[in-house]
Each structure stands twice: as structure tokens, then as C-alpha cells.
Motif scaffolding. Structure first.
Motif, PDB file in Angstrom:
ATOM      1  N   LYS A   1      90.162  40.611  10.774  1.00  0.00           N
ATOM      2  CA  LYS A   1      91.156  39.523  10.762  1.00  0.00           C
ATOM      3  C   LYS A   1      92.073  39.641   9.565  1.00  0.00           C
ATOM      4  O   LYS A   1      93.237  39.281   9.627  1.00  0.00           O
ATOM      5  N   LYS A   2      91.542  40.149   8.436  1.00  0.00           N
ATOM      6  CA  LYS A   2      92.371  40.310   7.242  1.00  0.00           C
ATOM      7  C   LYS A   2      93.141  41.619   7.257  1.00  0.00           C
ATOM      8  O   LYS A   2      93.960  41.867   6.369  1.00  0.00           O
ATOM      9  N   GLY A   3      92.887  42.478   8.284  1.00  0.00           N
ATOM     10  CA  GLY A   3      93.622  43.733   8.392  1.00  0.00           C
ATOM     11  C   GLY A   3      93.117  44.822   7.479  1.00  0.00           C
ATOM     12  O   GLY A   3      93.818  45.786   7.226  1.00  0.00           O
ATOM     13  N   PHE A   4      91.834  44.684   6.963  1.00  0.00           N
ATOM     14  CA  PHE A   4      91.322  45.693   6.045  1.00  0.00           C
ATOM     15  C   PHE A   4      90.781  46.912   6.759  1.00  0.00           C
ATOM     16  O   PHE A   4      90.647  47.977   6.161  1.00  0.00           O
ATOM     17  N   ILE A   5      90.395  46.782   8.024  1.00  0.00           N
ATOM     18  CA  ILE A   5      89.823  47.917   8.762  1.00  0.00           C
ATOM     19  C   ILE A   5      90.567  48.062  10.077  1.00  0.00           C
ATOM     20  O   ILE A   5      91.134  47.094  10.583  1.00  0.00           O
ATOM     21  N   PRO A   6      90.566  49.253  10.668  1.00  0.00           N
ATOM     22  CA  PRO A   6      91.197  49.434  11.981  1.00  0.00           C
ATOM     23  C   PRO A   6      90.387  48.759  13.075  1.00  0.00           C
ATOM     24  O   PRO A   6      89.178  48.536  12.935  1.00  0.00           O
ATOM     25  N   GLY A   7      91.039  48.469  14.208  1.00  0.00           N
ATOM     26  CA  GLY A   7      90.369  47.804  15.328  1.00  0.00           C
ATOM     27  C   GLY A   7      89.300  48.656  15.959  1.00  0.00           C
ATOM     28  O   GLY A   7      88.352  48.139  16.559  1.00  0.00           O
ATOM     29  N   ASP A   8      89.377  49.999  15.840  1.00  0.00           N
ATOM     30  CA  ASP A   8      88.390  50.885  16.473  1.00  0.00           C
ATOM     31  C   ASP A   8      87.004  50.650  15.870  1.00  0.00           C
ATOM     32  O   ASP A   8      85.976  50.704  16.566  1.00  0.00           O
ATOM     33  N   ASP A   9      86.898  50.423  14.543  1.00  0.00           N
ATOM     34  CA  ASP A   9      85.603  50.175  13.902  1.00  0.00           C
ATOM     35  C   ASP A   9      84.953  48.917  14.473  1.00  0.00           C
ATOM     36  O   ASP A   9      83.737  48.877  14.723  1.00  0.00           O
ATOM     37  N   LEU A  10      85.769  47.862  14.689  1.00  0.00           N
ATOM     38  CA  LEU A  10      85.232  46.618  15.248  1.00  0.00           C
ATOM     39  C   LEU A  10      84.718  46.840  16.658  1.00  0.00           C
ATOM     40  O   LEU A  10      83.649  46.356  17.041  1.00  0.00           O
ATOM     41  N   VAL A  11      85.478  47.602  17.474  1.00  0.00           N
ATOM     42  CA  VAL A  11      85.067  47.864  18.867  1.00  0.00           C
ATOM     43  C   VAL A  11      83.760  48.644  18.892  1.00  0.00           C
ATOM     44  O   VAL A  11      82.853  48.361  19.681  1.00  0.00           O
ATOM     45  N   ARG A  12      83.634  49.662  17.998  1.00  0.00           N
ATOM     46  CA  ARG A  12      82.404  50.456  17.963  1.00  0.00           C
ATOM     47  C   ARG A  12      81.196  49.591  17.565  1.00  0.00           C
ATOM     48  O   ARG A  12      80.095  49.735  18.123  1.00  0.00           O
ATOM     49  N   GLN A  13      81.406  48.678  16.613  1.00  0.00           N
ATOM     50  CA  GLN A  13      80.289  47.817  16.197  1.00  0.00           C
ATOM     51  C   GLN A  13      79.901  46.860  17.315  1.00  0.00           C
ATOM     52  O   GLN A  13      78.718  46.558  17.506  1.00  0.00           O
ATOM     53  N   GLN A  14      80.900  46.353  18.055  1.00  0.00           N
ATOM     54  CA  GLN A  14      80.595  45.478  19.208  1.00  0.00           C
ATOM     55  C   GLN A  14      79.760  46.243  20.236  1.00  0.00           C
ATOM     56  O   GLN A  14      78.820  45.703  20.825  1.00  0.00           O
ATOM     57  N   ALA A  15      80.102  47.511  20.455  1.00  0.00           N
ATOM     58  CA  ALA A  15      79.325  48.335  21.380  1.00  0.00           C
ATOM     59  C   ALA A  15      77.907  48.534  20.857  1.00  0.00           C
ATOM     60  O   ALA A  15      76.934  48.521  21.620  1.00  0.00           O
ATOM     61  N   SER A  16      77.741  48.699  19.530  1.00  0.00           N
ATOM     62  CA  SER A  16      76.412  48.866  18.935  1.00  0.00           C
ATOM     63  C   SER A  16      75.565  47.615  19.152  1.00  0.00           C
ATOM     64  O   SER A  16      74.372  47.696  19.451  1.00  0.00           O
ATOM     65  N   VAL A  17      76.188  46.434  19.005  1.00  0.00           N
ATOM     66  CA  VAL A  17      75.461  45.177  19.228  1.00  0.00           C
ATOM     67  C   VAL A  17      74.996  45.084  20.673  1.00  0.00           C
ATOM     68  O   VAL A  17      73.860  44.712  20.972  1.00  0.00           O
ATOM     69  N   ARG A  18      75.922  45.439  21.611  1.00  0.00           N
ATOM     70  CA  ARG A  18      75.540  45.377  23.039  1.00  0.00           C
ATOM     71  C   ARG A  18      74.397  46.353  23.323  1.00  0.00           C
ATOM     72  O   ARG A  18      73.465  46.040  24.080  1.00  0.00           O
ATOM     73  N   ASP A  19      74.466  47.553  22.736  1.00  0.00           N
ATOM     74  CA  ASP A  19      73.389  48.528  22.951  1.00  0.00           C
ATOM     75  C   ASP A  19      72.067  47.990  22.412  1.00  0.00           C
ATOM     76  O   ASP A  19      70.988  48.164  23.024  1.00  0.00           O
ATOM     77  N   ALA A  20      72.105  47.337  21.236  1.00  0.00           N
ATOM     78  CA  ALA A  20      70.887  46.779  20.651  1.00  0.00           C
ATOM     79  C   ALA A  20      70.317  45.674  21.536  1.00  0.00           C
ATOM     80  O   ALA A  20      69.095  45.555  21.718  1.00  0.00           O
ATOM     81  N   GLN A  21      71.223  44.847  22.123  1.00  0.00           N
ATOM     82  CA  GLN A  21      70.767  43.786  23.028  1.00  0.00           C
ATOM     83  C   GLN A  21      70.081  44.381  24.256  1.00  0.00           C
ATOM     84  O   GLN A  21      69.045  43.890  24.716  1.00  0.00           O
ATOM     85  N   VAL A  22      70.663  45.451  24.791  1.00  0.00           N
ATOM     86  CA  VAL A  22      70.052  46.117  25.955  1.00  0.00           C
ATOM     87  C   VAL A  22      68.674  46.670  25.580  1.00  0.00           C
ATOM     88  O   VAL A  22      67.700  46.569  26.335  1.00  0.00           O
ATOM     89  N   THR A  23      68.567  47.265  24.375  1.00  0.00           N
ATOM     90  CA  THR A  23      67.292  47.834  23.923  1.00  0.00           C
ATOM     91  C   THR A  23      66.222  46.741  23.799  1.00  0.00           C
ATOM     92  O   THR A  23      65.062  46.933  24.185  1.00  0.00           O
ATOM     93  N   VAL A  24      66.625  45.561  23.284  1.00  0.00           N
ATOM     94  CA  VAL A  24      65.676  44.446  23.173  1.00  0.00           C
ATOM     95  C   VAL A  24      65.179  44.018  24.539  1.00  0.00           C
ATOM     96  O   VAL A  24      63.985  43.824  24.775  1.00  0.00           O
ATOM     97  N   ARG A  25      66.144  43.871  25.488  1.00  0.00           N
ATOM     98  CA  ARG A  25      65.743  43.453  26.834  1.00  0.00           C
ATOM     99  C   ARG A  25      64.819  44.487  27.478  1.00  0.00           C
ATOM    100  O   ARG A  25      63.850  44.149  28.158  1.00  0.00           O
ATOM    101  N   ASP A  26      65.148  45.780  27.280  1.00  0.00           N
ATOM    102  CA  ASP A  26      64.288  46.827  27.857  1.00  0.00           C
ATOM    103  C   ASP A  26      62.879  46.766  27.257  1.00  0.00           C
ATOM    104  O   ASP A  26      61.869  46.913  27.966  1.00  0.00           O
ATOM    105  N   ALA A  27      62.793  46.550  25.934  1.00  0.00           N
ATOM    106  CA  ALA A  27      61.482  46.483  25.287  1.00  0.00           C
ATOM    107  C   ALA A  27      60.685  45.283  25.786  1.00  0.00           C
ATOM    108  O   ALA A  27      59.476  45.375  26.045  1.00  0.00           O
ATOM    109  N   GLU A  28      61.379  44.122  25.932  1.00  0.00           N
ATOM    110  CA  GLU A  28      60.690  42.926  26.428  1.00  0.00           C
ATOM    111  C   GLU A  28      60.212  43.133  27.862  1.00  0.00           C
ATOM    112  O   GLU A  28      59.112  42.715  28.248  1.00  0.00           O
ATOM    113  N   PHE A  29      61.069  43.764  28.661  1.00  0.00           N
ATOM    114  CA  PHE A  29      60.682  44.035  30.048  1.00  0.00           C
ATOM    115  C   PHE A  29      59.479  44.976  30.088  1.00  0.00           C
ATOM    116  O   PHE A  29      58.539  44.806  30.879  1.00  0.00           O
ATOM    117  N   ASP A  30      59.475  45.981  29.233  1.00  0.00           N
ATOM    118  CA  ASP A  30      58.348  46.932  29.186  1.00  0.00           C
ATOM    119  C   ASP A  30      57.041  46.234  28.805  1.00  0.00           C
ATOM    120  O   ASP A  30      55.969  46.505  29.373  1.00  0.00           O
TER     121      ASP A  30
END
Length: 578
Positions: free
Chosen positions: A234-263
């Protein structure tokens, strides 16, 4: 001498000195006044008489002057489409016509006869098409009858397919029963193995729960990192690509949690099942007997469905004749529909040929391409016309244009949209306004083709064609007449301007002579702007109302020299060059 006498003597001396000084001062003032009068009187008598102009606010324009020929908007020559005879001329010079209005009738009887024959062929083809469409209907009716007869056989085909599926399922059940029987026997022989499996399952479940804790910690760390990156983004200190990659990392972590709980849930259920089966291990012989019974039942069911399937296949063979009739009826429908499509295509071809012929016949009528006025009619009734000969000239009187040919040097200055002034060549002519509508990108020369300019003159030099559109139609200018056009290529409005001859130069620096309030000449530096034919813009150094001296080449001025305005009828001095 007494002291009283001495005092009186001093007073008389002071009085005499005062009188003497006063007389000297009066003589000095009188002499100065006389000298000042003589000096100014001499200067006034030596004042130079020169033309004087007033600096005014004016419009400065740079123009290009050319002559051109008038024409109406959309003016064009209508030419003969081929070698024809003029049957009838329907208009005369000066008539106003509408777009699409017929102007001439041309004669071509052969084409008219061909159109009539084509109409007959189209009617015949329509009749053939109608009969073919009837055949399609008849073939579809016949097909419907055959399909009605085959309803029962079609049901039999469905039953056969159903029996095949049931037979396949029965075979699968036998395999499943045999597997259950083998499993029951194995369970009856190995109760210790069940205990080992339960312990292993418990260890797997414990590890799965540890994995849930680990992946949840990773998810929490990823979310914290995402929050930090969102603030930085929001302050313009980092490019938007870094934010998108981190959002993808969070989604991947959420999927991993669900997979572990399901297992973990899956392993829990499996552990419960194994515990339950271990409890039932006390009756292994009963399970073996049940599995053996299930296997016998599955084999019996398989035998029954095999007999039913064979019966249905035998009955289906009796319907071969009806199937052949169905295929024959379907082929007949397809052939009839193919004939209809072929005849439709033939009818469309005939209609297209007829349209082309009609277009050729329409060419026998010369029609107005635009709404306008007839300027010239060259054809007469009964004339034989060659292809390409001019028949009629017309144009739109609501638009009036001037066609020009401009020298290549001047053409580079002309742009679309520039203002233009148009006059008829001659004395006391009225002035009209317009704008440059078009400037051709290529020059033409007399040697290359047309040696005559659009303005009517002949020239061997390269010229650039251009068009000026009048702001309003005059209704008086005659198409083809010569006019003069003044194109304003550059303009400054309401600026301080002086005559060109008023501007002098001192070592390259421009200046003008002005007359001050005491009537004396003063040198005034100026900054020049746009320079026209007789006037020049003064961007700085003068203001409106300043008195400008126009010195001649034989006149020498100096700052402070007295100048008086020369009479209007006095000979003008020769101007110095800038």
C-alpha cells in the motif's frame, strides 16, 4: 574713535556686503536664465522632422497566396459504363437532383431479353424444388412407419444391453465374494497381525496430528508475512508481484492444513475400523462360512443372468428384416434431403445470376450518386457513346471548394484546418472565408502528367494539390471560375506590432527609436516575435501607445536628439534595412 563709532562702522560694512552679494546673485540668476533660454531655443529650432507612428495592438499574419479553381462539393463526371446508345436524357443543366435519381436512359435490348429468360428458369427450378420437398415428406412418413414397427425390437435391444450390464456385475460380485472369503480366512489365521496393524495405525495417527501442528504454524507465519507485505504494498515499497506470490503461499499453506486434517480423520476412521475388526476376530469361522455362502449365491445369480442374456440374443435375431427396412427408409430420406439441398443451391445460383443481370440492366440507367446540381450535360438523345465517355457533370451546391496547386516550399507550411480568405480575381471583389480541407502528400509536375494546375495555370515545376472548403456556400461563385486564396499559415492575435522599417539593429540586437514626453529620441531595445510582410510582433520592450520614430537611411539619430513629427504630406525617408 570711540567704541560707539566703531560699532556703527561695522554695521554699515555688513549692510554694504549684503547688498553687493544680493546684486551679484541676481545678476548670476538672470544670466543663467538667459543662457537656458538661448540653449533650448537653439535646440528647438534644430529638431528633426521624421514620420512618427503609434505602436498599436494588431493581428500579425503570415500568409500564402495562390490562385485556384472553384468546384462544388462531391463534383464528379458520370461516365458511360460501356458502348451504348442514349435513349433519353432526363435532366438539363441547372436541375437539382436527388441521390439515386435517374438522369439518363441507355438502350441494351439483349440484356433485357436475358433477364426474362432467367426469370423463366427460376420459376421452373422453384417447381422442381417443391416436388423434391414433397418427396422428403413422403420418405419421412415411410421411415416413421418402420420405426413404429421396430419399437418392440428397440426395447429388446435395450433389454439385451441391460442384461449384459447385469451379467458383468454378477461376475464382479463373484470376484468380490472370493476376495472376501480369502480375507476372512486370512483374518482367522492371523489375529497377531491385526494387533500389529492397530499399533502401526496409532503411530501414523500421532504423526499426522504432529503434521497438523507444523503446517498450522507455517500457515500462521505465512499470514503474518502477507500482512506485512500488504502494508508495504500500500505504501509502494515493494512490487505487486511479491504480494501475489505471498498470497499464493498462504493459499498453499491452507491447502496443506486441510490435507493434513483430512489425512488425520481418515487414519482415525481406519484405526477405529481395525479395532472393530479386531474385536470381531473372535468369530473368524462364522465370517468364513458367510463368505462361502455369498460366493455360492453370486455363482447362482451369474448362471441365471447368463441364461436370460442368451434368450434375449436369440429373440433379437428375428428382427433382422425390420432393421434392414429401417436402414433403407433412412437412406431414402437422406437421398431426398440431398436432392432438396442441391436444388436449393441451383435456385440460389439462378437468383444470383439474375441479380447480376439486373445489375447490368440497371447500368442502362445512369443515376445520381449524390444529391446535387447538374453542371453540364454532354449526351443527347440518340447519341452513340463509347465506354468511359463523360455523360453528365454534377456537384453538391451546399459545399463549395477551391482546388489549388501550391509550391513545394509553401506546401510544407500548409496544414489541414488553417484559415483561408477567398476572393474572385478582379477589382472590388467580395471576400469569403474557409479552411484548408486537404493537402496531398505527394507533389505533381507538368512533365509527369498534368502540366496544368487545378487553378488553370501551366507550370513545369512540382506542385502540391490542396483543397480549401468555404465556411458557407456563396451560391454565387461559378464552378470552374478562378479565385485568389490567401492561406493564413501562422497568426498572432492582439499583439503589439510596428512597421518593419521601424526596427533597427545594433550589433545584431534589434531596437526602435521612440520619442519621449520631452520630444526627444531614445533608443529602446525590443524582442521580436512573428514577422509578417509589413509588420513585426514586439514581444517585449514596447507597449501599445508608444510613439515610434521611423528614421530613414540618410537620417542619423542619437539619444536625446529633438524630433518633431513630419507633416503627413512630407516625403517619407528611405527606411534602413533590418
Amino acid at each position: 574713535m570711540t567704541s560707539t563709532q566703531i560699532v556703527k562702522s561695522k554695521k554699515r560694512l555688513k549692510t554694504g556686503l549684503k547688498l553687493l552679494l544680493g546684486s551679484g546673485l541676481l545678476a548670476l540668476l538672470g544670466g543663467g536664465a538667459w543662457w537656458f533660454y538661448i540653449l533650448n531655443s537653439g535646440k528647438s529650432s534644430n529638431a528633426v522632422a521624421l514620420p512618427i507612428m503609434t505602436a498599436d495592438r494588431e493581428n500579425i499574419e503570415i500568409t500564402i497566396n495562390e490562385s485556384g479553381a472553384m468546384q462544388l462539393g462531391g463534383q464528379r463526371d458520370l461516365k458511360s459504363p460501356g458502348e451504348v446508345t442514349v435513349d433519353k436524357v432526363l435532366v438539363k443543366v441547372g436541375d437539382t437532383v436527388q441521390a439515386g435519381q435517374r438522369l439518363l436512359v441507355l438502350r441494351n435490348k439483349e440484356q433485357q431479353s436475358t433477364v426474362a429468360n432467367q426469370d423463366l428458369a427460376i420459376r421452373k427450378q422453384k417447381q422442381t424444388l417443391a416436388r423434391s420437398q414433397e418427396k422428403v415428406t413422403e420418405a419421412k412418413d415411410k421411415l416413421a412407419v418402420v420405426q413404429q414397427e421396430l419399437r418392440q425390437p428397440i426395447k429388446q435391444e435395450f433389454d439385451i444391453r441391460k442384461a449384459e450390464l447385469e451379467l458383468t456385475r454378477s461376475r464382479e460380485k463373484i470376484i468380490e465374494a472370493r476376495q472376501k472369503l480369502a480375507t476372512a480366512k486370512e483374518e482367522a489365521l492371523s489375529p497377531a497381525k491385526q494387533v500389529f496393524d492397530i499399533q502401526k495405525a496409532e503411530l501414523d495417527l500421532a504423526r499426522g496430528r504432529e503434521k497438523i501442528i507444523e503446517v498450522k504454524e507455517k500457515l500462521a507465519a505465512a499470514r503474518r508475512e502477507l500482512q506485512n507485505l500488504e502494508v508495504l504494498s500500500k505504501k509502494g515499497f515493494i512490487p505487486g508481484d511479491d504480494l501475489v506470490r505471498q498470497q499464493a503461499s498462504v493459499r498453499d499453506a491452507q491447502v496443506t492444513v486441510r490435507d493434513a486434517e483430512f489425512d488425520v480423520r481418515t487414519k482415525t476412521i481406519d484405526l477405529q475400523r481395525q479395532i472393530l475388526e479386531a474385536k470381531r476376530a473372535t468369530e473368524p469361522q462364522t465370517k468364513v462360512l458367510e463368505a462361502q455362502t455369498a460366493l455360492k449365491d453370486a455363482q447362482s445369480d451369474l448362471n441365471s443372468k447368463t441364461l436370460e442374456f442368451q434368450r434375449l440374443k436369440i429373440e433379437n435375431k428375428r428382427q433382422t428384416e425390420l432393421q434392414e427396412k429401417l436402414l433403407s427408409a433412412r437412406a431414402e430420406v437422406r437421398n431426398a434431403e440431398s436432392d432438396v439441398e442441391t436444388q436449393i443451391s441451383e435456385l440460389q445460383k439462378l437468383a444470383l445470376d439474375r441479380k447480376n443481370l439486373e445489375t447490368q440492366v440497371q447500368n442502362n440507367f445512369v443515376t445520381a450518386p449524390i444529391t446535387g446540381k447538374i453542371l453540364n450535360v454532354k449526351a443527347k438523345n440518340g447519341d452513340g457513346i463509347k465506354s468511359g465517355d463523360i455523360l453528365i457533370t454534377l456537384g453538391n451546391p451546399s459545399q463549395e471548394l477551391v482546388n489549388l496547386q501550391i509550391g513545394t516550399l509553401d506546401a510544407a507550411k500548409v496544414k489541414v484546418g488553417q484559415l483561408a480568405k477567398i476572393k474572385v480575381i478582379g477589382p472590388n471583389s467580395q471576400e469569403y472565408t474557409g479552411k484548408v480541407q486537404d493537402v496531398e502528400p505527394q507533389a505533381i509536375s507538368g512533365e509527369g502528367g498534368s502540366g496544368t494546375s487545378l487553378g488553370g495555370g501551366s507550370s513545369s515545376q512540382a506542385k502540391v494539390p490542396a483543397t480549401v472548403l468555404l465556411d458557407k456556400p456563396t451560391r454565387t461563385l461559378i464552378p470552374g471560375s478562378q479565385v485568389s486564396v490567401e492561406i493564413i499559415v501562422e497568426q498572432r492575435k492582439n499583439v503589439v506590432a510596428v512597421n518593419l522599417e521601424a526596427v533597427q539593429r545594433d550589433e545584431g540586437e534589434p531596437f526602435v527609436w521612440i520619442r519621449d514626453n520631452q520630444g526627444k529620441a531614445q533608443k529602446q531595445k525590443v524582442t521580436l516575435g512573428l514577422e509578417a510582410t509589413t509588420k513585426v510582433e514586439i514581444k517585449s520592450g514596447l507597449k501599445a501607445g508608444d510613439k515610434i520614430i521611423l528614421p530613414g537611411a540618410d537620417t542619423t539619430l542619437e539619444p536625446g536628439k529633438a524630433v518633431k513629427e513630419a507633416p503627413p504630406d512630407a516625403p517619407q525617408p528611405t527606411p534602413e534595412k533590418l
